[in-house]
Motif scaffolding. Sequence first.
Motif, short mmCIF file in Angstrom:
data_model
loop_
_atom_site.label_atom_id
_atom_site.label_comp_id
_atom_site.label_asym_id
_atom_site.label_seq_id
_atom_site.Cartn_x
_atom_site.Cartn_y
_atom_site.Cartn_z
N TRP A 13 21.55 -6.52 34.98
CA TRP A 13 21.52 -6.15 33.57
C TRP A 13 20.30 -6.71 32.86
O TRP A 13 19.90 -7.86 33.07
CB TRP A 13 22.77 -6.66 32.86
CG TRP A 13 24.04 -5.96 33.23
CD1 TRP A 13 25.05 -6.45 34.00
CD2 TRP A 13 24.44 -4.65 32.83
NE1 TRP A 13 26.05 -5.52 34.11
CE2 TRP A 13 25.71 -4.41 33.41
CE3 TRP A 13 23.84 -3.64 32.06
CZ2 TRP A 13 26.41 -3.21 33.22
CZ3 TRP A 13 24.54 -2.45 31.87
CH2 TRP A 13 25.79 -2.24 32.46
N ILE A 14 19.70 -5.91 32.00
CA ILE A 14 18.67 -6.36 31.07
C ILE A 14 18.96 -5.74 29.72
O ILE A 14 19.61 -4.69 29.62
CB ILE A 14 17.24 -5.98 31.53
CG1 ILE A 14 17.13 -4.46 31.74
CG2 ILE A 14 16.85 -6.74 32.78
CD1 ILE A 14 15.72 -3.99 32.05
N ALA A 15 18.49 -6.37 28.66
CA ALA A 15 18.62 -5.83 27.30
C ALA A 15 17.24 -5.35 26.85
O ALA A 15 16.22 -5.99 27.15
CB ALA A 15 19.16 -6.89 26.35
N VAL A 16 17.20 -4.23 26.14
CA VAL A 16 15.93 -3.61 25.75
C VAL A 16 15.95 -3.28 24.26
O VAL A 16 16.86 -2.60 23.78
CB VAL A 16 15.67 -2.31 26.56
CG1 VAL A 16 14.30 -1.74 26.21
CG2 VAL A 16 15.77 -2.57 28.05
N CYS A 17 14.96 -3.81 23.53
CA CYS A 17 14.79 -3.44 22.12
C CYS A 17 14.03 -2.12 22.05
O CYS A 17 13.01 -1.93 22.73
CB CYS A 17 14.01 -4.52 21.38
SG CYS A 17 14.82 -6.14 21.30
N ARG A 18 14.53 -1.19 21.21
CA ARG A 18 13.90 0.13 21.11
C ARG A 18 12.59 0.06 20.36
O ARG A 18 12.49 -0.56 19.30
CB ARG A 18 14.84 1.09 20.37
CG ARG A 18 15.99 1.58 21.21
CD ARG A 18 15.55 2.59 22.28
NE ARG A 18 15.27 3.90 21.69
CZ ARG A 18 14.08 4.45 21.63
NH1 ARG A 18 13.03 3.84 22.13
NH2 ARG A 18 13.91 5.64 21.09
N GLY A 19 11.58 0.73 20.94
CA GLY A 19 10.30 0.85 20.28
C GLY A 19 10.26 2.11 19.42
O GLY A 19 11.28 2.71 19.09
N ASN A 20 9.05 2.54 19.10
CA ASN A 20 8.88 3.71 18.23
C ASN A 20 8.75 5.01 19.00
O ASN A 20 8.89 6.09 18.43
CB ASN A 20 7.64 3.53 17.34
CG ASN A 20 7.81 2.35 16.38
OD1 ASN A 20 8.89 2.14 15.84
ND2 ASN A 20 6.74 1.58 16.19
N GLY A 21 8.47 4.93 20.30
CA GLY A 21 8.31 6.14 21.09
C GLY A 21 9.60 6.54 21.78
O GLY A 21 10.68 6.02 21.47
N PRO A 22 9.52 7.46 22.76
CA PRO A 22 10.71 7.87 23.52
C PRO A 22 11.28 6.69 24.31
O PRO A 22 10.56 5.77 24.69
CB PRO A 22 10.17 8.96 24.45
CG PRO A 22 8.87 9.40 23.85
CD PRO A 22 8.32 8.20 23.15
N ARG A 23 12.57 6.73 24.57
CA ARG A 23 13.21 5.69 25.37
C ARG A 23 12.61 5.72 26.78
O ARG A 23 12.46 6.77 27.39
CB ARG A 23 14.72 5.92 25.41
CG ARG A 23 15.50 4.90 26.22
CD ARG A 23 16.97 4.96 25.88
NE ARG A 23 17.49 6.32 25.91
CZ ARG A 23 17.96 6.91 27.00
NH1 ARG A 23 17.97 6.27 28.16
NH2 ARG A 23 18.42 8.14 26.95
N GLN A 24 12.29 4.53 27.30
CA GLN A 24 11.52 4.46 28.55
C GLN A 24 12.35 4.07 29.76
O GLN A 24 11.87 4.15 30.90
CB GLN A 24 10.37 3.46 28.37
CG GLN A 24 9.37 3.90 27.30
CD GLN A 24 8.35 2.82 26.97
OE1 GLN A 24 8.60 1.63 27.12
NE2 GLN A 24 7.17 3.24 26.54
#
Length: 394
Positions: free
Chosen positions: A315-326
Amino acid sequence: MIRASTFFISFLLAQVAACQAFAQTASNDIEVQGSDILNVCREIHRAPQAQEPASIVTAQGITFNCRLINANGSTLAQVSPEDVCERLTGSREWYRGAGTQVFCAADGEKTRAARVPCPRPTDEQIYSEDVSRACQKVHRTGNASAEPLRMSVNGPEFNCRLVNSAGFTIAGVSPEQVCEVKTGRNQWCYTETSSYCRGADYVEPINPGPNPLPGPGPEAPKPEKPKAEETPLESKAADIQFCKPGTPGGDVVVRITGPQKQRPGYGNLINPLVTCGSGKGMPAEELCPSVTGRADWYMSANGFKVTNGVLWPNWIAVCRGNGPRQRIAHADIVRVCQARGWRSANNGITANREPVCHDMKGGGMEPITVPDICNTLFGTSEWKVIGITHWCLP
């Protein structure tokens, strides 16, 4: 006057005789029913949830409508009388009766054998326990258990886990082998989500062509659009730079320090505390604005590993940026169900069924689809299963 009457009576008798002859000739013809339209709609449009069959008169003649139900509502679709009749009689010849009546000509020129809808009322759905029993018989071991169903371009793939002294191996069984063990017959069919053993009344079509046992469409269903690479049984974690975007303005992986209070229905890490340095961390929605300027975040995976015979994500946690989900994002079924007023959810993977929202301990329940979950959380509908977890694709 007598001659005129005699002529008129003779004419009527001739008409009656002609009608009787026509009735005898047409007695083998089949009138199209709403259920026939519905079956063909479901087959051609690959839509098991099609409803509301109707015959519609248009300027071009007559057509058959049905309503296709999907996660975004419904759409109106059509099938032709030729398509319906071909499946009822093997012929594409038809004619109109009174109003919107349509009859399939039973004595017309045959084209090809009619495809048989899947499933039929007597067909039996294949469940994980059926795959387990087939694996145990075919591979001659009592230590076999079914893996989650996988749909490929060639149809369903049935695999099982064979436990041995060295650990375990993954082996396959064919749908024919599963149905032999389940019903004593080897005919089968599939839809986009389920597989079935044909019932005892099933008759193989004559000259069925290259795809004799189709699902609801004329061709084999397409795979679940694998936009990401197929995940191996165990993949190593890649090196990750925490709190640094891979691309300018892109998603940012943050370091997980531990779990918050777990929600009902989960036995693994779903709602973590995160940080960019050291310490206890904080909820992701509090840290992410300082990293990406947004409070949105999602759980993802940095590779997968086998633990106690089960494929789990790192598991990792990811903060959303301004572009498409990566990255792939966890399809948080419980989160969506709870937002809709339910207490918890089951993902359905191990039982080879659709996930459901439920109230726990014998309460009510409601099926929910993974595309619906992904659309609700991320505005996308493509998904896949890895291990025993649903994932929304980028």
